[in-house]
Enzyme design. Structure first.
Site, PDB file in Angstrom:
ATOM      1  N   HIS A 229     -10.537   0.862  -6.634  1.00  0.00           N
ATOM      2  CA  HIS A 229      -9.425   1.619  -7.098  1.00  0.00           C
ATOM      3  C   HIS A 229      -9.164   1.125  -8.523  1.00  0.00           C
ATOM      4  O   HIS A 229      -8.613   1.715  -9.491  1.00  0.00           O
ATOM      5  CB  HIS A 229      -8.211   1.600  -6.228  1.00  0.00           C
ATOM      6  CG  HIS A 229      -8.451   1.982  -4.724  1.00  0.00           C
ATOM      7  ND1 HIS A 229      -7.285   1.531  -3.742  1.00  0.00           N
ATOM      8  CD2 HIS A 229      -9.398   2.772  -4.195  1.00  0.00           C
ATOM      9  CE1 HIS A 229      -8.003   2.510  -2.760  1.00  0.00           C
ATOM     10  NE2 HIS A 229      -9.047   2.923  -3.271  1.00  0.00           N
TER      11      HIS A 229
ATOM     12  N   HIS B  66      -5.393   1.272   4.969  1.00  0.00           N
ATOM     13  CA  HIS B  66      -4.854  -0.346   4.724  1.00  0.00           C
ATOM     14  C   HIS B  66      -3.535  -0.771   5.134  1.00  0.00           C
ATOM     15  O   HIS B  66      -3.494  -1.879   5.904  1.00  0.00           O
ATOM     16  CB  HIS B  66      -5.001  -0.670   3.185  1.00  0.00           C
ATOM     17  CG  HIS B  66      -6.090  -0.340   2.585  1.00  0.00           C
ATOM     18  ND1 HIS B  66      -6.351  -0.434   1.082  1.00  0.00           N
ATOM     19  CD2 HIS B  66      -7.605   0.125   2.945  1.00  0.00           C
ATOM     20  CE1 HIS B  66      -7.646   0.022   0.762  1.00  0.00           C
ATOM     21  NE2 HIS B  66      -8.298   0.167   1.834  1.00  0.00           N
TER      22      HIS B  66
ATOM     23  N   TYR C 199      -2.934  -3.567   8.099  1.00  0.00           N
ATOM     24  CA  TYR C 199      -1.869  -4.889   8.083  1.00  0.00           C
ATOM     25  C   TYR C 199      -0.809  -4.670   9.027  1.00  0.00           C
ATOM     26  O   TYR C 199      -0.449  -5.695   9.458  1.00  0.00           O
ATOM     27  CB  TYR C 199      -1.544  -4.879   6.450  1.00  0.00           C
ATOM     28  CG  TYR C 199      -2.488  -5.231   5.586  1.00  0.00           C
ATOM     29  CD1 TYR C 199      -3.205  -6.331   5.414  1.00  0.00           C
ATOM     30  CD2 TYR C 199      -2.631  -4.510   4.443  1.00  0.00           C
ATOM     31  CE1 TYR C 199      -4.084  -6.694   4.628  1.00  0.00           C
ATOM     32  CE2 TYR C 199      -3.748  -4.651   3.584  1.00  0.00           C
ATOM     33  CZ  TYR C 199      -4.383  -5.982   3.354  1.00  0.00           C
ATOM     34  OH  TYR C 199      -5.113  -6.359   2.596  1.00  0.00           O
TER      35      TYR C 199
ATOM     36  N   GLU D 225      -5.218   4.206   1.330  1.00  0.00           N
ATOM     37  CA  GLU D 225      -4.155   3.241   1.248  1.00  0.00           C
ATOM     38  C   GLU D 225      -3.378   3.332   2.636  1.00  0.00           C
ATOM     39  O   GLU D 225      -2.638   2.309   2.982  1.00  0.00           O
ATOM     40  CB  GLU D 225      -3.364   3.384   0.148  1.00  0.00           C
ATOM     41  CG  GLU D 225      -3.792   3.482  -1.140  1.00  0.00           C
ATOM     42  CD  GLU D 225      -4.220   2.085  -1.773  1.00  0.00           C
ATOM     43  OE1 GLU D 225      -3.876   1.109  -0.758  1.00  0.00           O
ATOM     44  OE2 GLU D 225      -4.808   1.943  -2.790  1.00  0.00           O
TER      45      GLU D 225
ATOM     46  N   ASP E 209       0.820  -1.142  -0.012  1.00  0.00           N
ATOM     47  CA  ASP E 209      -0.108   0.016  -0.011  1.00  0.00           C
ATOM     48  C   ASP E 209       1.034   1.142  -0.081  1.00  0.00           C
ATOM     49  O   ASP E 209       0.334   2.259  -0.553  1.00  0.00           O
ATOM     50  CB  ASP E 209      -0.941  -0.058   1.285  1.00  0.00           C
ATOM     51  CG  ASP E 209      -2.046  -1.225   1.180  1.00  0.00           C
ATOM     52  OD1 ASP E 209      -2.785  -1.055   0.121  1.00  0.00           O
ATOM     53  OD2 ASP E 209      -2.314  -1.680   1.974  1.00  0.00           O
TER      54      ASP E 209
ATOM     55  N   GLU F 208      -3.190  -3.461  -8.218  1.00  0.00           N
ATOM     56  CA  GLU F 208      -4.527  -3.819  -7.437  1.00  0.00           C
ATOM     57  C   GLU F 208      -5.479  -4.689  -7.747  1.00  0.00           C
ATOM     58  O   GLU F 208      -6.273  -5.032  -7.081  1.00  0.00           O
ATOM     59  CB  GLU F 208      -4.882  -2.312  -7.295  1.00  0.00           C
ATOM     60  CG  GLU F 208      -4.102  -1.162  -6.846  1.00  0.00           C
ATOM     61  CD  GLU F 208      -4.777  -0.218  -6.491  1.00  0.00           C
ATOM     62  OE1 GLU F 208      -4.998   0.272  -5.381  1.00  0.00           O
ATOM     63  OE2 GLU F 208      -4.576   0.671  -7.384  1.00  0.00           O
TER      64      GLU F 208
ATOM     65  N   GLU G  23     -10.066  -1.829  -2.820  1.00  0.00           N
ATOM     66  CA  GLU G  23      -9.102  -2.068  -4.048  1.00  0.00           C
ATOM     67  C   GLU G  23      -9.795  -2.492  -5.398  1.00  0.00           C
ATOM     68  O   GLU G  23      -9.335  -1.898  -6.392  1.00  0.00           O
ATOM     69  CB  GLU G  23      -7.978  -3.332  -3.818  1.00  0.00           C
ATOM     70  CG  GLU G  23      -7.219  -3.028  -2.373  1.00  0.00           C
ATOM     71  CD  GLU G  23      -6.357  -1.691  -2.772  1.00  0.00           C
ATOM     72  OE1 GLU G  23      -6.319  -1.272  -3.868  1.00  0.00           O
ATOM     73  OE2 GLU G  23      -5.596  -1.185  -1.575  1.00  0.00           O
TER      74      GLU G  23
END
Length: 325
Positions: free
Chosen positions: A205, A108, A112, A105, A74, A168, A202
């Protein structure tokens, strides 16, 4: 590339103001993105660690690699947006989308990183995973492929648009499917819920990249588009069937290859090309959560995360006292 040939790349002072909206389809995508905003605090991870302890070593190893790749990827997508796309595109509707995508992003990447921080107790192992681009060859290969497109000085915006649609839409697709596979077992609710939210984002995107591609008057040749997609497919196949094979979590590697081909074909169609692989979707559980970002996660909304009134029109918000009682 002569940007004067492309209206969306042609310098204009209009980029500094939002209205009047000229590109309705691009603006609609921006509003969809805003309506789908979420934060990591909305994901409950309280039950995940007990499930984590139930996983086999192979399953843990697989998830670690997937999260390590995602945590870094990301940031790479954001570097491309900040350094290239946002400054190149001159229409305010798209710049609104890219600006909001950068924020998502970041969320994201935070998600994670938080998952790694939750599951991995050893500080050295955490640091190893947080620096996967340096430490893991399989992650490094995917990162280097994306970075070469950011750094390229002789590839057009259209070609780089295709490359990041592949990042993506293809580089993420197999990993998303693998986590949805884990969801079938009723494990790791925080991981799988965040996977729903992120895969939905995603998908949007990737769809946005395809819309921007359609606005190009001089897009890359179909053969160039196909070559970029094929290259991404081969890297992703290697990642999920050789480097960290999905058989570690009980998935069939050949079916995963087929799924990646299926996703690639769909992306090729969106980019105005013919199918190359002609592969069918082998995973029925991905039928309603595939990377389309259209009806599956936006109109149907499995997670029901959409900000109130963001997608409504002004006429929907009129206050009236003429209702019959």
């Amino acid at each position: 590339m002569n940007t004067s040939c492309e209206p969306i790349l042609k310098p204009t002072l209009n980029k500094y103001v939002v209205f009047p909206i000229v590109y309705e389809d691009i603006w609609k995508m921006y509003k969809k993105a805003v309506a789908s905003f979420w934060t990591v605090e909305e994901v409950d991870l309280s039950k995940d660690f007990s499930d984590w302890l139930k996983l086999s070593d192979n399953e843990k190893n697989f998830i670690k690699h997937i999260l390590a790749f995602f945590a870094a990827s990301d940031g790479i997508v954001n570097e491309n947006l900040a350094e290239r796309f946002y400054s190149e595109v001159q229409i305010s509707e798209a710049r609104c989308f890219y600006g909001f995508q950068i924020a998502m992003e970041n969320i994201h990447s935070e998600m994670y990183s938080l998952l790694i921080d939750t599951y991995i107790l050893d500080s050295k192992e955490k640091n190893y995973l947080f620096n996967a681009i340096e430490n893991m060859n399989c992650v490094k290969q995917k990162a280097n492929w994306a970075k070469k497109w950011i750094e390229s000085k002789n590839r057009t915006y259209g070609e780089r648009l295709v490359a990041f649609a592949a990042v993506e839409g293809i580089f993420f697709s197999g990993s998303f499917a693998a986590i949805f596979w884990i969801k079938k077992r009723g494990l790791m609710p925080g991981l799988t819920f965040s996977n729903e939210l992120i895969s939905r984002d995603e998908g949007l995107h990737c769809d946005f990249a395809c819309i921007m591609f359609k606005h190009l008057l001089n897009p890359p040749l179909n053969s160039v588009v196909r070559d970029i997609i094929i290259e991404a497919v081969n890297i992703e196949k290697n990642f999920l069937t050789e480097a960290i094979p999905v058989k570690l979590i009980g998935m069939n590697c050949d079916l995963m290859k087929q799924y990646i081909e299926f996703v690639a074909d769909r992306l090729l169609l969106e980019l105005g090309c013919d199918k190359y692989y002609c592969s069918k979707n082998p995973f029925d559980f991905m039928e309603n959560i595939s990377l389309e970002g259209k009806t599956n996660f936006f109109e149907k909304r499995v997670s029901e995360y959409q900000k109130m009134s963001v997608m409504s029109n002004k006429k929907d918000n009129v206050f009236s006292l003429d209702i019959d009682f």
